[in-house]
Enzyme design. Sequence first.
Site, PDB file in Angstrom:
ATOM      1  N   GLN A   3       0.858  -1.193   0.000  1.00 37.71           N
ATOM      2  CA  GLN A   3       0.000   0.000   0.000  1.00 37.71           C
ATOM      3  C   GLN A   3       0.891   1.240   0.000  1.00 37.71           C
ATOM      4  OE1 GLN A   3      -1.892   0.421   3.773  1.00 37.71           O
ATOM      5  NE2 GLN A   3      -3.051   2.254   3.238  1.00 37.71           N
ATOM      6  N   GLY A   4       0.903   1.961  -1.093  1.00 40.67           N
ATOM      7  CA  GLY A   4       1.792   3.120  -1.203  1.00 40.67           C
ATOM      8  C   GLY A   4       1.095   4.428  -0.897  1.00 40.67           C
ATOM      9  N   TYR A   5       0.922   4.709   0.372  1.00 45.38           N
ATOM     10  CA  TYR A   5       0.304   5.962   0.805  1.00 45.38           C
ATOM     11  C   TYR A   5       1.364   6.937   1.313  1.00 45.38           C
ATOM     12  CZ  TYR A   5      -4.699   4.560   0.913  1.00 45.38           C
ATOM     13  OH  TYR A   5      -5.976   4.197   0.601  1.00 45.38           O
ATOM     14  N   SER A   6       2.035   6.524   2.400  1.00 48.68           N
ATOM     15  CA  SER A   6       2.883   7.459   3.148  1.00 48.68           C
ATOM     16  C   SER A   6       4.116   7.880   2.362  1.00 48.68           C
ATOM     17  CB  SER A   6       3.329   6.826   4.460  1.00 48.68           C
ATOM     18  OG  SER A   6       2.206   6.423   5.195  1.00 48.68           O
ATOM     19  N   GLU A  13      -9.245  -0.282   6.468  1.00 47.94           N
ATOM     20  CA  GLU A  13      -8.068  -0.373   7.329  1.00 47.94           C
ATOM     21  C   GLU A  13      -8.455  -0.222   8.800  1.00 47.94           C
ATOM     22  OE1 GLU A  13      -5.155   2.495   6.131  1.00 47.94           O
ATOM     23  OE2 GLU A  13      -3.491   1.249   6.768  1.00 47.94           O
ATOM     24  N   SER A  28       4.953  -1.313   3.925  1.00 48.63           N
ATOM     25  CA  SER A  28       5.084  -2.691   4.422  1.00 48.63           C
ATOM     26  C   SER A  28       5.104  -3.666   3.253  1.00 48.63           C
ATOM     27  CB  SER A  28       3.916  -3.050   5.337  1.00 48.63           C
ATOM     28  OG  SER A  28       3.868  -2.174   6.430  1.00 48.63           O
TER      29      SER A  28
HETATM   30  C1  LIG Z   1       4.630  -0.761  11.263  1.00 48.06           C
HETATM   31  C2  LIG Z   1       4.190   0.244  10.266  1.00 48.06           C
HETATM   32  C3  LIG Z   1       3.725  -0.154   9.030  1.00 48.06           C
HETATM   33  C4  LIG Z   1       3.309   0.785   8.095  1.00 48.06           C
HETATM   34  N1  LIG Z   1       2.902   0.341   6.869  1.00 48.06           N
HETATM   35  C5  LIG Z   1       2.552   1.267   5.927  1.00 48.06           C
HETATM   36  C6  LIG Z   1       2.198   0.850   4.617  1.00 48.06           C
HETATM   37  O1  LIG Z   1       2.187  -0.336   4.321  1.00 48.06           O
HETATM   38  N2  LIG Z   1       1.865   1.788   3.706  1.00 48.06           N
HETATM   39  C7  LIG Z   1       1.842   3.102   4.018  1.00 48.06           C
HETATM   40  O2  LIG Z   1       1.498   3.899   3.163  1.00 48.06           O
HETATM   41  N3  LIG Z   1       2.183   3.542   5.254  1.00 48.06           N
HETATM   42  C8  LIG Z   1       2.544   2.650   6.203  1.00 48.06           C
HETATM   43  N4  LIG Z   1       2.919   3.072   7.453  1.00 48.06           N
HETATM   44  C9  LIG Z   1       2.958   4.500   7.709  1.00 48.06           C
HETATM   45  C10 LIG Z   1       1.889   5.000   8.631  1.00 48.06           C
HETATM   46  O3  LIG Z   1       0.645   5.020   7.986  1.00 48.06           O
HETATM   47  C11 LIG Z   1       2.319   6.395   9.075  1.00 48.06           C
HETATM   48  O4  LIG Z   1       3.510   6.240   9.815  1.00 48.06           O
HETATM   49  C12 LIG Z   1       1.288   7.059   9.929  1.00 48.06           C
HETATM   50  O5  LIG Z   1       0.153   7.376   9.144  1.00 48.06           O
HETATM   51  C13 LIG Z   1       1.842   8.326  10.586  1.00 48.06           C
HETATM   52  O6  LIG Z   1       2.469   9.161   9.684  1.00 48.06           O
HETATM   53  P1  LIG Z   1       3.943   9.713   9.953  1.00 48.06           P
HETATM   54  O7  LIG Z   1       4.793   8.557  10.226  1.00 48.06           O
HETATM   55  O8  LIG Z   1       4.287  10.609   8.861  1.00 48.06           O
HETATM   56  O9  LIG Z   1       3.822  10.546  11.286  1.00 48.06           O
HETATM   57  P2  LIG Z   1       3.314  12.046  11.391  1.00 48.06           P
HETATM   58  O10 LIG Z   1       2.062  12.178  10.617  1.00 48.06           O
HETATM   59  O11 LIG Z   1       4.418  12.970  11.102  1.00 48.06           O
HETATM   60  O12 LIG Z   1       2.948  12.090  12.928  1.00 48.06           O
HETATM   61  C14 LIG Z   1       3.901  12.405  13.951  1.00 48.06           C
HETATM   62  C15 LIG Z   1       3.135  12.647  15.236  1.00 48.06           C
HETATM   63  O13 LIG Z   1       2.256  13.755  15.060  1.00 48.06           O
HETATM   64  C16 LIG Z   1       0.932  13.382  15.344  1.00 48.06           C
HETATM   65  N5  LIG Z   1       0.008  14.038  14.429  1.00 48.06           N
HETATM   66  C17 LIG Z   1       0.109  14.175  13.086  1.00 48.06           C
HETATM   67  N6  LIG Z   1      -0.956  14.793  12.570  1.00 48.06           N
HETATM   68  C18 LIG Z   1      -1.781  15.050  13.612  1.00 48.06           C
HETATM   69  C19 LIG Z   1      -3.061  15.672  13.734  1.00 48.06           C
HETATM   70  N7  LIG Z   1      -3.752  16.138  12.689  1.00 48.06           N
HETATM   71  N8  LIG Z   1      -3.589  15.748  14.974  1.00 48.06           N
HETATM   72  C20 LIG Z   1      -2.925  15.279  16.053  1.00 48.06           C
HETATM   73  N9  LIG Z   1      -1.746  14.697  15.995  1.00 48.06           N
HETATM   74  C21 LIG Z   1      -1.169  14.577  14.792  1.00 48.06           C
HETATM   75  C22 LIG Z   1       0.890  11.880  15.150  1.00 48.06           C
HETATM   76  O14 LIG Z   1      -0.156  11.281  15.904  1.00 48.06           O
HETATM   77  C23 LIG Z   1       2.257  11.468  15.628  1.00 48.06           C
HETATM   78  O15 LIG Z   1       2.237  11.350  17.020  1.00 48.06           O
HETATM   79  C24 LIG Z   1       3.337   2.157   8.399  1.00 48.06           C
HETATM   80  C25 LIG Z   1       3.792   2.573   9.651  1.00 48.06           C
HETATM   81  C26 LIG Z   1       4.211   1.632  10.581  1.00 48.06           C
HETATM   82  C27 LIG Z   1       4.724   2.119  11.906  1.00 48.06           C
END
Ligand SMILES: Cc1cc2nc3c(=O)[nH]c(=O)nc-3n(C[C@H](O)[C@H](O)[C@H](O)COP(=O)(O)OP(=O)(O)OC[C@H]3O[C@@H](n4cnc5c(N)ncnc54)[C@H](O)[C@@H]3O)c2cc1C
Lengths: 401, 386
Positions: A129-132, A248, A165
């Site tokens: 899943q290519g989101y992040s 999800e 992932s």
């Molecule tokens: C084990 C694992 C597997 C993953 N697998 C995938 C995958 O297969 N495909 C994919 O696309 N992504 C994947 N991810 C990514 C995951 O979806 C993101 O890490 C997650 O959405 C958070 O984004 P970020 O890491 O950029 O953190 P950030 O968005 O930068 O967040 C940092 C902190 O700020 C807080 N924050 C951010 N925005 C807000 C808001 N609006 N209000 C309050 N607090 C906020 C967050 O809660 C967090 O504490 C995976 C992550 C993990 C850990």
Amino acid sequence: MDFSYTDEQETFRHELRAWLEENAPEGWLEDPELPDDDAERVEFLRDWQRTLADDGWAGVHWPEEYGGRGASLVEQTIYREEMARINAPPQINLIGINLIAPTLIEVGTEAQKQRFLPKILSAEEIWCQGYSEPEAGSDVASLTTNAEANGDGEWLVNGQKIWTSYAHVADWCFLVTRTDDSGKKHEGLTVFLVEMDQDGISTEPIHQPHDDRTFNQVYFDDAVASADLVVGEIDRGWDVVMTLSAFEHGSTSIYSIEQRYLALLEYCRTETRNGTPLVERDRIRQQLADFDARIQAAKATHYRNVSKQAESGTPGPEGSMDLLISDELRHDLLNFAVNVQGPAAALWENGHNAFDETSGYIRSYGAWIAAGTGDIQRNIIGERVLGLPKDNKSKTSHRSE
Amino acid sequence: MDARLTEEHERVQETAREFIESEGGTDLARRQADGENVVDDLWDELAGLDYTAITVPLEYGGFGEGMVYLAALLEAAGRYALPGPLPETAAVAVPLIRDLGTDDQRSTYLPSVADGDLRLSLAVYDDETEPLPGSIQMGAERLGEAETAEFRLEGTKTLVPYAGETDVVIVATRTRESQGYDGVSLFAVETDHDAVETTRMDSLDWARPMYEFSIDGLTVDEEALIGPLHGGGSALVTAMDRFSVAGTAMLVGAADRAVELSAEYGTEREQYGQPIGRFQAVKHRTADMWVDMQGARSLVYYAAWALDGDEPDAARAAAATKSFAADRLHRVFGDDIWNHGGMGFTWDHDAHIYLKQAKSWRNFLGSPEANRDRLIDARLATERNR
Ligand SMILES: Cc1cc2nc3c(=O)[nH]c(=O)nc-3n(C[C@H](O)[C@H](O)[C@H](O)COP(=O)(O)OP(=O)(O)OC[C@H]3O[C@@H](n4cnc5c(N)ncnc54)[C@H](O)[C@@H]3O)c2cc1C
């Protein structure tokens, strides 16, 4: 109100249980252990998923016409419960089975369904899943990975995804790209189904705190996306993104947490400190009981959510509640499980103890980030359930929309 | 499986809400707290709506419904902290008499309850500091060896909810030297008897008053004995489980209202040029309140369903309900005060009414800690063959 299972549902359970007795990987029921070696593990998991698929136990919630079992929500709940009971190996194509296929079934073209669904089911093609992206995690709509039409019916993709992932083993990617940056952030996005095995894509594993390498950076350098593999419409990908996100959030891992709890209970019953079983210590008893109550609450809440969804048809924001409850419960439980190890908590894999949750405890930090962090789930509940005003930043951006 | 309330349950909740609101909502609790006795008038109205008949079996003029139906109603009542011994009567006394009573006892009590002519309560504690079952000490001495026995009751029970507003109190006594719930016998004692005195205590929750219940040498015959001599203990435990679940249902209703109040205030009240509910400290706190309330609600529903069906895990579910809900819902009410700032810390705001109810409920009939002990014992006894 009725929390009991019908005879039909119990039949489903017994059918599955009997099948598992017969078909679980050899030796698994006595000693559930995955191979240590990375490549061996992937092979083992592909085999397992194929075994499930061959007898219709891979995508139980899929419609029968696509090779699923058309299982009701309650049956899906039973499925999770039974899989947790034997601590079943994970499905390597989990993302494909649980997120991408249901999304395709809802919004994909018939040709896309015919082309992809059977191979998702059999794990012949594994999906990611290519989101992040590095600058777009919670705020998916701020992504910049760009796709441009090259005039030959193809699109060229450039940019970078992160935390993806299984990208290192994946054959296909459900990729969100920006195709127009002139409007609002969540306009001008397009979802493509992109083949991973091509020159324009390279992956680089990211080392995780529990020592695994299951997520990756993915680089797109003039990668080719075929125009007939757009999901939904060009520039209208946000709805597709949200459809997948609802899937999800819309499930629970409470049953596997309950299994871990029962294992911990058994450990505390037999393990002694200074001659006293752990479970006879008041502090430990109280904590174990509180986990028990939380698990019962989480299960009953899940049943209520499932009953509601069975009528409304779509996973609502209640999924965020399930997710929030189980992520925190899992973490608290595993944290406690490490604490009761005594001084051995200083060891990574402590050879003396039959019970070792150290890596699970570390991994639990990832779980509460992966599908949108707890903060994002709280936003969803606050805004969509309780009607509180959206915060300025999240108005057009994060996954909760 | 359909774990939701049925449409009928929801209809009952809706009518109950409309009715209580038309009577003034939480004003009823406020008037009761001010020393007015609102229970008498209210009870007639509740009986008019058939609420007093819900758990009474059909053959005695009731609806033969169980805890699920009652919990749905009590949730609606709890939104307004509705005064009156409805949990005591409908969740505790009626099932005890239904399950243990003789035909005579049933036909004496149950139709009157259904009609709204009779209210009951339960007296278990002899001491406000000792936990149960140790606090059950009052003796009932058997007089003579005659075939139809007579018993002499003497002593003071304490922490009896609404004793002064009820007609009959079911009293837990010891009829032989014993410990725990063994040797416990239950007697129905009329509150207007000359030998009986009820004294209102200085209760934390003014709207749900506790009473002292003194018996100055009262001789009763076998007709007052509810259930087997010496053997009322296990029925008492189940009755207390029903009481726990019923009381928690009321708190869930209150918590639902508290979340609603916080959410409303979060959209209306502005600070720093924006609604406070846009601040995530407030938004997330309110979301957590909602999640905790839902967890408690799920446990109440499950436990009520399990009690109705005599499910093997009914006692465990009741223990889980009290142990999960007591402190978490208490925090929900505290958070509601917090979310309202200074407004929250006033007599006029409802949060303190709920908060006091939650606090006085916490240790009553078993603290969360005691219930966690029960829960883990039950779990250890069953977990192997699960
Ligand atoms: C084990 C694992 C597997 C993953 N697998 C995938 C995958 O297969 N495909 C994919 O696309 N992504 C994947 N991810 C990514 C995951 O979806 C993101 O890490 C997650 O959405 C958070 O984004 P970020 O890491 O950029 O953190 P950030 O968005 O930068 O967040 C940092 C902190 O700020 C807080 N924050 C951010 N925005 C807000 C808001 N609006 N209000 C309050 N607090 C906020 C967050 O809660 C967090 O504490 C995976 C992550 C993990 C850990």
